[in-house]
Design an enzyme around this catalytic site. Structure first.
Site, PDB file in Angstrom:
ATOM      1  N   ALA A  24       0.812  -1.218   0.000  1.00 45.04           N
ATOM      2  CA  ALA A  24       0.000   0.000   0.000  1.00 45.04           C
ATOM      3  C   ALA A  24       0.843   1.265   0.000  1.00 45.04           C
ATOM      4  O   ALA A  24       0.332   2.345  -0.263  1.00 45.04           O
ATOM      5  CB  ALA A  24      -0.942   0.003   1.210  1.00 45.04           C
ATOM      6  N   LYS A  25       2.126   1.126   0.332  1.00 43.72           N
ATOM      7  CA  LYS A  25       3.089   2.240   0.293  1.00 43.72           C
ATOM      8  C   LYS A  25       2.564   3.487   1.008  1.00 43.72           C
ATOM      9  O   LYS A  25       2.637   4.601   0.499  1.00 43.72           O
ATOM     10  CB  LYS A  25       3.485   2.567  -1.143  1.00 43.72           C
ATOM     11  CG  LYS A  25       4.156   1.388  -1.868  1.00 43.72           C
ATOM     12  CD  LYS A  25       4.558   1.752  -3.275  1.00 43.72           C
ATOM     13  CE  LYS A  25       5.261   0.597  -3.975  1.00 43.72           C
ATOM     14  NZ  LYS A  25       4.340  -0.541  -4.268  1.00 43.72           N
ATOM     15  N   ARG A  26       2.067   3.295   2.217  1.00 39.71           N
ATOM     16  CA  ARG A  26       1.528   4.404   2.990  1.00 39.71           C
ATOM     17  C   ARG A  26       2.655   5.219   3.620  1.00 39.71           C
ATOM     18  O   ARG A  26       3.713   4.689   3.961  1.00 39.71           O
ATOM     19  CB  ARG A  26       0.589   3.893   4.080  1.00 39.71           C
ATOM     20  CG  ARG A  26      -0.663   3.174   3.566  1.00 39.71           C
ATOM     21  CD  ARG A  26      -1.466   4.049   2.620  1.00 39.71           C
ATOM     22  NE  ARG A  26      -2.835   3.576   2.465  1.00 39.71           N
ATOM     23  CZ  ARG A  26      -3.325   3.025   1.369  1.00 39.71           C
ATOM     24  NH1 ARG A  26      -2.553   2.856   0.319  1.00 39.71           N
ATOM     25  NH2 ARG A  26      -4.593   2.628   1.309  1.00 39.71           N
TER      26      ARG A  26
END
Length: 279
Positions: free
Chosen positions: A98-100
């Site tokens: 999700a590369k938050r």
């Protein structure tokens, strides 16, 4: 009372017993169509359930890409929740791609969404971006530690644009990527057999000997298969850290669907090739 078993410990065991391979679950429109599925929620669910049925009881790691589910709104997120739960129940470790990355209460909320055991999206690990400052990830680090989960922090990504940030030189003479790797090494200090805080490092980047990849944590390495990297390339790219590499392949396996047997055979071939390369 002892806490939950750390992600790094569980990942090392899974890699040693199931093989050092991560298979991405990337249900983009062209792949759904290639499988004879419609680009809708029903196709998304059929695709995801097939991958889980084929691989969750044998692959070390499955990595769903959240964006391909979120594009369908709440019904797509419901399929993602189902995919995560069924994959974990079958024994696979799930890395949520999700590369938050954010600050303060917003990072707290991201951590609660993906790293709190009571969340329907709870995953064994989460990909995160450090480019608001590594310290901004502290809420995710704390949540992961409490839950026995892990993080994979973007460090040296395979996209060409990444170098303008990741290889930029700071005032102290170190690159941004080197600083990210140093922070990870500090957080993994003393962990055995493997720390829970890893880096995302592209398998397509060639010689990385200028960077200290010995972070005592896993190195998630996208780029195997369709992007051009081969398992045999891993030692030259990762050097002494190669045993901690988790090669990630998506299209290279998924294109062999929709048959369960084709997916299993392809994943097994990749895992065998990786074992031979890193032995």
């Amino acid at each position: 009372m002892t806490g939950p078993e750390p992600f790094g410990t569980r990942l090392r065991r899974a890699m040693d017993t199931r093989g050092p391979l991560c298979v991405g679950i990337d249900p983009h429109a062209s792949l759904l169509h290639a499988w004879g599925l419609d680009d809708d929620v029903a196709g998304l669910e059929r695709f995801s359930r097939t991958v889980v049925e084929a691989l969750a009881d044998r692959a070390a790691v499955l990595k769903p890409q959240a964006a391909f589910y979120e594009r369908f709104g709440s019904r797509g997120v419901a399929v993602l929740e189902q995919t995560v739960a069924e994959a974990r129940a079958a024994g696979a470790l799930v890395v949520m791609d999700a590369k938050r990355g954010d600050i303060g209460s917003t990072m707290d909320a991201y951590a609660a969404a993906f790293l709190h055991p009571d969340s329907p999206l709870f995953s064994d690990a989460l990909t995160v971006s450090p480019y608001l400052g590594f310290g901004a990830l502290d809420p995710a680090v704390e949540a992961a530690t409490a839950a026995g989960a892990g993080l994979f922090v973007l460090a040296l990504t395979s996209n060409p644009e990444g170098s303008e940030v990741q290889r930029a030189v700071r005032a102290d003479g170190s690159t941004v990527a080197a600083t990210v790797l140093r922070h990870l090494a500090e957080r993994n200090a003393g962990a055995a057999p493997l720390g829970s805080f890893g880096a995302v490092v592209g398998a397509t980047l060639g010689d990385l000997s200028a960077f200290d990849l010995a972070v005592n944590g896993p190195l998630l390495a996208p780029g195997i298969g369709a992007q051009g990297a081969r398992p045999a390339d891993l030692p030259a790219v990762f050097g002494p850290a190669v045993r901690n590499v988790v090669p990630s392949v998506s299209r290279g396996v998924l294109r062999h669907g929709p048959g369960v047997g084709g997916l299993r055979d392809s994943a097994a071939r990749f895992a065998d090739e990786v074992r031979a390369a890193v032995a």
